[in-house]
Design an enzyme around this catalytic site. Structure first.
Site, short mmCIF file in Angstrom:
data_model
loop_
_atom_site.label_atom_id
_atom_site.label_comp_id
_atom_site.label_asym_id
_atom_site.label_seq_id
_atom_site.Cartn_x
_atom_site.Cartn_y
_atom_site.Cartn_z
N ASP A 91 -34.35 -9.50 17.06
CA ASP A 91 -33.39 -8.69 17.80
C ASP A 91 -32.10 -9.46 18.00
OD1 ASP A 91 -32.74 -6.24 18.95
OD2 ASP A 91 -33.15 -6.97 20.96
N ARG A 97 -35.85 -6.61 33.21
CA ARG A 97 -34.75 -7.53 33.52
C ARG A 97 -35.15 -8.61 34.52
NH1 ARG A 97 -31.46 -6.74 29.25
NH2 ARG A 97 -30.82 -4.56 29.08
N HIS A 149 -21.14 -5.00 25.00
CA HIS A 149 -22.36 -5.25 25.76
C HIS A 149 -22.42 -6.70 26.23
CE1 HIS A 149 -26.53 -5.29 27.02
NE2 HIS A 149 -26.81 -6.21 26.13
N THR A 151 -41.46 -2.17 21.98
CA THR A 151 -40.21 -1.80 21.32
C THR A 151 -40.48 -0.50 20.58
OG1 THR A 151 -39.55 -4.12 21.01
CG2 THR A 151 -38.47 -2.47 19.61
N ASP A 184 -35.34 -1.16 22.71
CA ASP A 184 -35.99 -2.43 23.03
C ASP A 184 -36.12 -2.52 24.55
OD1 ASP A 184 -37.16 -4.88 22.34
OD2 ASP A 184 -35.32 -5.97 22.76
N THR A 212 -28.21 -4.18 22.04
CA THR A 212 -27.69 -3.02 22.77
C THR A 212 -26.30 -2.64 22.29
OG1 THR A 212 -28.95 -3.68 24.72
CG2 THR A 212 -27.16 -2.13 25.07
N ARG A 242 -21.85 -14.06 35.02
CA ARG A 242 -21.02 -15.26 35.03
C ARG A 242 -19.58 -14.87 35.38
NH1 ARG A 242 -23.79 -15.29 30.30
NH2 ARG A 242 -21.88 -14.82 29.12
N GLU A 290 -25.97 -2.10 32.55
CA GLU A 290 -24.52 -1.90 32.47
C GLU A 290 -24.11 -0.61 33.15
OE1 GLU A 290 -22.88 -2.97 28.32
OE2 GLU A 290 -24.99 -2.49 28.03
N GLU A 313 -30.42 0.80 20.60
CA GLU A 313 -30.17 -0.01 19.42
C GLU A 313 -30.38 0.77 18.14
OE1 GLU A 313 -31.85 -3.91 19.31
OE2 GLU A 313 -32.15 -4.02 21.49
N GLN A 339 -37.29 -11.10 32.65
CA GLN A 339 -36.43 -11.77 31.68
C GLN A 339 -35.52 -12.80 32.36
OE1 GLN A 339 -33.97 -9.04 29.48
NE2 GLN A 339 -32.76 -10.65 28.53
N LYS A 379 -39.44 -8.93 27.14
CA LYS A 379 -39.09 -8.10 25.98
C LYS A 379 -40.30 -7.72 25.13
CE LYS A 379 -34.44 -8.45 25.95
NZ LYS A 379 -33.49 -7.32 25.84
N TYR A 407 -27.69 -9.36 19.16
CA TYR A 407 -26.86 -9.19 20.36
C TYR A 407 -25.44 -8.94 19.85
CZ TYR A 407 -25.57 -10.75 25.20
OH TYR A 407 -25.15 -10.86 26.51
N GLU A 445 -32.70 -0.48 26.06
CA GLU A 445 -31.64 -1.04 25.22
C GLU A 445 -31.47 -0.11 24.03
OE1 GLU A 445 -32.08 -5.18 24.29
OE2 GLU A 445 -31.43 -5.74 26.31
#
Length: 429
Positions: free
Chosen positions: A139, A250, A146, A270, A246, A363, A155, A377, A214, A253, A266, A141, A212
């Site tokens: 998978d 959270r 995203h 899936t 997916d 995602t 962050r 999100e 995808e 994770q 995860k 990113y 997610e």
């Protein structure tokens, strides 16, 4: 178009059970310009546990491709009269194109109708299965929007993207054994979780279960270990695309992901669509990648004329519904990294491909609020919950049903629909 009514019922519409399933309205999204592949069994006995066969979707019917091939004396019986798509996947690009041409003729040429018609089964009479045996699952990113959204969430005092993000497609190796077909219930996973203010971790069901949105890439032709696959060989190895969800816990994770990345958050499930759309059906949907702001190393550089003539991006219009309510419409055309680049990076160290490998885009999110592909999100980590008719949602609750659907531009203004992928959350066992 549907045939005219017979003389005995000239004033009434032709009953649905007497319509020829090959007489599709022009531009039908599952018409001859599409022809996605799946695996089905008949459900006359109510179990759906009968013999599995390769099927091709034609309108609202499934064509038993192997049985039709045998009846027509086709040389492609060897790859179609199978219980999975793996033999076809392994056969390679020339065979993929030849089989597609044959199938198109079988469902469009009048001379074939009487032979083909008995092998068409209404979707309501079949059970759809996982269409291929999944070998490995990776998978990625690949959406800048995203990745930037998550960077701003977690962050806020740093740059949204990590320094490596625009230099390589970031990804992780997932768990192939828990890839499931659309319609399979998803059991809420349990594991360790720890909020920042908690003194110690606790164990229990995830309370921040997410989606997610995808696109999955299905690999057909394997590669030799030690030999990287270049950008130019993408279409020689990748058979087609599917929608992919997916599912992500959270809270599990977040606690486990440092320092090695996703694992139990995860690996529990899936979901993929039951239909694999061949790349040849998506020719009209191909688009180039967005402008690159950072120079790429040669093995990822798709800025040359060859890449411009053979783009590896796709204009897919995706819709996400939660309990029947549309909550997002992420556009796939804006993905920063293409499927060709993901494949090249996945193999640049000499890792080999196997027939049935699956890799996900990560995602998909656009630039607008209504184009975000995950609840983390959409609700900004639960701080701005969705207001649905059945209550507010920060993350998924037991009983929630999520469906991803999509279409792409097809030839002459038609649409190519991808098979949807649906999953229902059930309580922890």
């Amino acid at each position: 178009m549907a045939p005219a009514a017979t003389s005995e019922s000239a004033s009434e519409p032709t009953p649905l059970d007497r319509l020829d399933p090959l007489d599709l309205p022009e531009g039908h999204p599952f018409g001859p310009h599409n022809l996605p592949y799946g695996v089905f069994s008949l459900t006359e006995d109510g179990s759906g546990d009968g013999e599995r066969s390769v099927g091709v979707r034609v309108g609202d019917h499934v064509l038993d491709a192997g049985a039709a091939a045998a009846a027509l004396g086709s040389p492609y019986v060897s790859v179609l009269a199978r219980p999975s798509l793996n033999s076809l996947l392994a056969a390679g690009r020339t065979t993929w194109s030849d089989v597609r041409r044959a199938l198109t003729a079988w469902v469009t040429v009048p001379a074939h109708r009487e032979v083909v018609r008995p092998f068409l089964h209404p979707l309501s009479s079949v059970t759809l299965h996982l269409p291929f045996e999944v070998a490995d699952y990776v998978d990625f990113y690949a959406s800048e929007n995203h990745a930037s959204n998550l960077g701003r969430l977690f962050r806020p005092d740093e740059e949204p993207l990590k320094p490596n993000w625009k230099h390589l497609p970031v990804g992780y190796h997932g768990r192939s054994g828990t890839v499931v077909v659309s319609g399979t219930d998803v059991v809420r996973p349990s594991g360790q979780r720890k909020a920042p203010a908690d003194p110690a971790p606790v164990f229990g069901p995830s309370v921040r279960l997410d989606i997610e949105t995808e696109v999955g890439y299905v690999v057909g032709v394997p590669s030799r270990q030690g030999t990287p696959v270049p950008l130019s060989s993408y279409r020689d190895h990748v058979f087609g695309l599917c929608l992919l969800n997916d599912w992500s816990a959270r809270d599990i994770q977040n606690w486990e992901t440092v320092p090695l990345g996703p694992h139990l958050g995860k690996s529990f499930a899936t979901s993929i669509s039951a239909w694999i759309t061949p790349l040849d059906a998506l020719e009209a949907a191909r688009v180039g990648p967005p402008e690159r702001s950072v120079p790429l190393l040669p093995y990822l550089d798709d800025s040359g004329p060859e890449a411009a003539a053979d783009p590896a991006g796709y204009d897919l219009r995706i819709t996400v519904t939660l309990n029947g309510q549309v909550i997002s419409e992420p556009p796939f055309s804006g993905m920063y990294w293409t499927g060709a680049q993901m494949l090249a990076h996945m193999t640049v160290n000499g890792a080999s491909l196997r027939t049935g490998d699956l890799y996900g885009s990560g995602t998909i999110s656009g630039t607008e609020d209504n184009e975000r592909g995950s609840l983390i999100e959409i609700t900004w980590n639960g701080q701005q919950p969705l207001d649905l008719p059945d209550g507010k949602r920060g993350f998924l609750e037991d009983g929630d049903v999520v469906t991803l659907s999509a279409w792409a531009p097809g030839p002459d203004g038609a649409r190519v629909h991808l098979g949807e992928v649906t999953g229902r959350i059930v309580p922890t066992t």
